[in-house]
Design a protein around this motif. Structure first.
Motif, PDB file in Angstrom:
ATOM      1  N   ASP A 108       0.815  -1.216   0.000  1.00 19.98           N
ATOM      2  CA  ASP A 108       0.000   0.000   0.000  1.00 19.98           C
ATOM      3  C   ASP A 108       0.847   1.263   0.000  1.00 19.98           C
ATOM      4  O   ASP A 108       0.376   2.328  -0.390  1.00 19.98           O
ATOM      5  N   LEU A 109       2.089   1.166   0.440  1.00 21.24           N
ATOM      6  CA  LEU A 109       2.973   2.327   0.473  1.00 21.24           C
ATOM      7  C   LEU A 109       3.701   2.565  -0.847  1.00 21.24           C
ATOM      8  O   LEU A 109       4.328   3.598  -1.030  1.00 21.24           O
ATOM      9  N   VAL A 110       3.636   1.612  -1.751  1.00 14.51           N
ATOM     10  CA  VAL A 110       4.274   1.766  -3.059  1.00 14.51           C
ATOM     11  C   VAL A 110       3.295   2.512  -3.968  1.00 14.51           C
ATOM     12  O   VAL A 110       2.235   1.988  -4.291  1.00 14.51           O
ATOM     13  N   PRO A 111       3.649   3.732  -4.373  1.00 20.57           N
ATOM     14  CA  PRO A 111       2.678   4.569  -5.080  1.00 20.57           C
ATOM     15  C   PRO A 111       2.561   4.329  -6.578  1.00 20.57           C
ATOM     16  O   PRO A 111       1.680   4.878  -7.229  1.00 20.57           O
ATOM     17  N   TRP A 112       3.435   3.519  -7.121  1.00 21.07           N
ATOM     18  CA  TRP A 112       3.476   3.368  -8.572  1.00 21.07           C
ATOM     19  C   TRP A 112       2.655   2.175  -9.052  1.00 21.07           C
ATOM     20  O   TRP A 112       2.514   1.175  -8.365  1.00 21.07           O
ATOM     21  N   THR A 159      13.902  16.987  -5.786  1.00 20.83           N
ATOM     22  CA  THR A 159      13.445  18.325  -6.166  1.00 20.83           C
ATOM     23  C   THR A 159      12.554  18.861  -5.043  1.00 20.83           C
ATOM     24  O   THR A 159      12.105  18.086  -4.182  1.00 20.83           O
ATOM     25  N   PRO A 160      12.249  20.150  -5.030  1.00 18.33           N
ATOM     26  CA  PRO A 160      11.366  20.688  -3.982  1.00 18.33           C
ATOM     27  C   PRO A 160       9.996  20.002  -3.942  1.00 18.33           C
ATOM     28  O   PRO A 160       9.409  19.839  -2.873  1.00 18.33           O
ATOM     29  N   GLU A 161       9.494  19.554  -5.091  1.00 18.21           N
ATOM     30  CA  GLU A 161       8.199  18.875  -5.137  1.00 18.21           C
ATOM     31  C   GLU A 161       8.210  17.531  -4.415  1.00 18.21           C
ATOM     32  O   GLU A 161       7.173  17.006  -4.035  1.00 18.21           O
ATOM     33  N   ASP A 162       9.388  16.966  -4.240  1.00 17.56           N
ATOM     34  CA  ASP A 162       9.509  15.655  -3.600  1.00 17.56           C
ATOM     35  C   ASP A 162       9.348  15.706  -2.089  1.00 17.56           C
ATOM     36  O   ASP A 162       9.200  14.665  -1.444  1.00 17.56           O
ATOM     37  N   CYS A 163       9.398  16.904  -1.528  1.00 13.40           N
ATOM     38  CA  CYS A 163       9.304  17.077  -0.077  1.00 13.40           C
ATOM     39  C   CYS A 163      10.386  16.244   0.598  1.00 13.40           C
ATOM     40  O   CYS A 163      11.486  16.163   0.117  1.00 13.40           O
ATOM     41  N   ALA A 164      10.041  15.588   1.683  1.00 17.39           N
ATOM     42  CA  ALA A 164      11.037  14.832   2.452  1.00 17.39           C
ATOM     43  C   ALA A 164      10.959  13.337   2.199  1.00 17.39           C
ATOM     44  O   ALA A 164      11.563  12.566   2.926  1.00 17.39           O
ATOM     45  N   ALA A 199       2.184  12.766  -8.720  1.00 16.88           N
ATOM     46  CA  ALA A 199       1.291  13.881  -8.386  1.00 16.88           C
ATOM     47  C   ALA A 199      -0.172  13.458  -8.338  1.00 16.88           C
ATOM     48  O   ALA A 199      -0.950  14.003  -7.558  1.00 16.88           O
ATOM     49  N   HIS A 200      -0.560  12.473  -9.148  1.00 13.66           N
ATOM     50  CA  HIS A 200      -1.965  12.051  -9.215  1.00 13.66           C
ATOM     51  C   HIS A 200      -2.371  11.069  -8.108  1.00 13.66           C
ATOM     52  O   HIS A 200      -3.527  10.683  -8.010  1.00 13.66           O
ATOM     53  N   VAL A 201      -1.423  10.661  -7.273  1.00 12.61           N
ATOM     54  CA  VAL A 201      -1.701   9.682  -6.214  1.00 12.61           C
ATOM     55  C   VAL A 201      -1.845  10.408  -4.877  1.00 12.61           C
ATOM     56  O   VAL A 201      -0.915  11.094  -4.456  1.00 12.61           O
ATOM     57  N   PRO A 202      -3.004  10.282  -4.213  1.00 14.80           N
ATOM     58  CA  PRO A 202      -3.172  10.945  -2.906  1.00 14.80           C
ATOM     59  C   PRO A 202      -2.182  10.436  -1.870  1.00 14.80           C
ATOM     60  O   PRO A 202      -1.826   9.256  -1.865  1.00 14.80           O
ATOM     61  N   LYS A 203      -1.758  11.330  -1.000  1.00  9.49           N
ATOM     62  CA  LYS A 203      -0.798  10.976   0.052  1.00  9.49           C
ATOM     63  C   LYS A 203      -1.515  10.711   1.373  1.00  9.49           C
ATOM     64  O   LYS A 203      -1.047  11.105   2.428  1.00  9.49           O
TER      65      LYS A 203
END
Length: 171
Positions: free
Chosen positions: A55-59, A133-138, A145-149
Motif C-alpha cells: 500500500d505504500l508503493v505509489p506506482w 526536487t522541492p516537489e519531492d518534499c522529504a 502527483a496524481h496519487v493521494p498521500k
C-alpha cells in the motif's frame, strides 16, 4: 517425524490468523511444510505486513513482460524498498538475506540523502535514483502527483532518524 493436523484443524488455525511459522512451531515441523499443505488445500494469504508495504508503493508497477521489455515487479530497487519498509514496520519474519538487503537500502539512503527512488514504466529497468526536487518534499521516493498521500504509515517514507538502525541482534 512431525505430523500436521487434519485439513479441518489446519484450516481452522489458518482462519484464526496463525502464521505458517506459528502453526509449524505448534506441530514441530517447518514453515514450508505448513505452507505447502495450505496451498494444496487452496488456502493462501498475503501477510498483513506485505499488504501494508504494498500500500505504500505509489506506482503502478509493470508486472508482465510485453513488447517493450520485462516486468519490473521483481526489480532489485523495488524489492529492497519493500524489505526496508517491512523492517521499519517491525516485521519479525525476515530472513538474514532480507535483513541484509534492507540494511543496504538504508545505507544507500544515508550515503546519498539528495537522491530519491523513482519509477518510469517506459524505462527498461523501470526504477532509477534521481536528485531530489522541492516537489519531492522529504520522501525517500518520488510520489506521483496524481496519487493521494493519505495512506497509513506515510511517515515510513521519510528519511529515518539518524539513530535508527536495523541491528536487533538477529545476525
Amino acid at each position: 517425524m512431525a505430523v500436521l493436523p487434519g485439513n479441518a484443524e489446519l484450516a481452522k488455525l489458518f482462519n484464526q490468523g496463525l502464521s505458517d511459522q506459528q502453526i509449524a512451531n505448534r506441530y514441530g515441523t517447518t514453515r514450508q511444510a505448513v505452507n505447502l499443505r495450505l496451498q494444496n488445500m487452496g488456502l493462501r494469504r498475503t501477510p498483513e505486513m506485505i499488504v501494508k508495504v504494498n500500500d505504500l508503493v505509489p506506482w503502478n508497477v509493470k508486472s508482465v513482460r510485453d513488447e517493450e521489455g520485462p516486468g519490473h515487479h521483481t526489480a532489485y530497487p523495488l524489492e529492497t524498498l519493500k524489505l526496508y519498509l517491512r523492517r521499519r514496520l517491525g516485521d519479525p519474519d525476515m530472513s538474514k538475506r532480507q535483513l541484509a538487503d534492507a540494511r543496504r537500502f538504508l545505507k544507500r539512503l544515508r550515503k546519498h540523502p539528495a537522491l530519491i527512488l523513482d519509477y518510469d514504466r517506459s524505462r527498461s529497468t523501470g526504477f532509477f535514483w534521481r536528485e531530489r526536487t522541492p516537489e519531492d518534499c522529504a520522501l525517500i521516493l518520488a510520489w506521483p502527483a496524481h496519487v493521494p498521500k493519505d495512506r497509513p504509515h506515510m511517515d515510513l517514507l521519510e528519511p529515518p532518524p539518524e539513530d535508527f538502525d536495523f541491528d536487533d541482534g538477529r545476525d
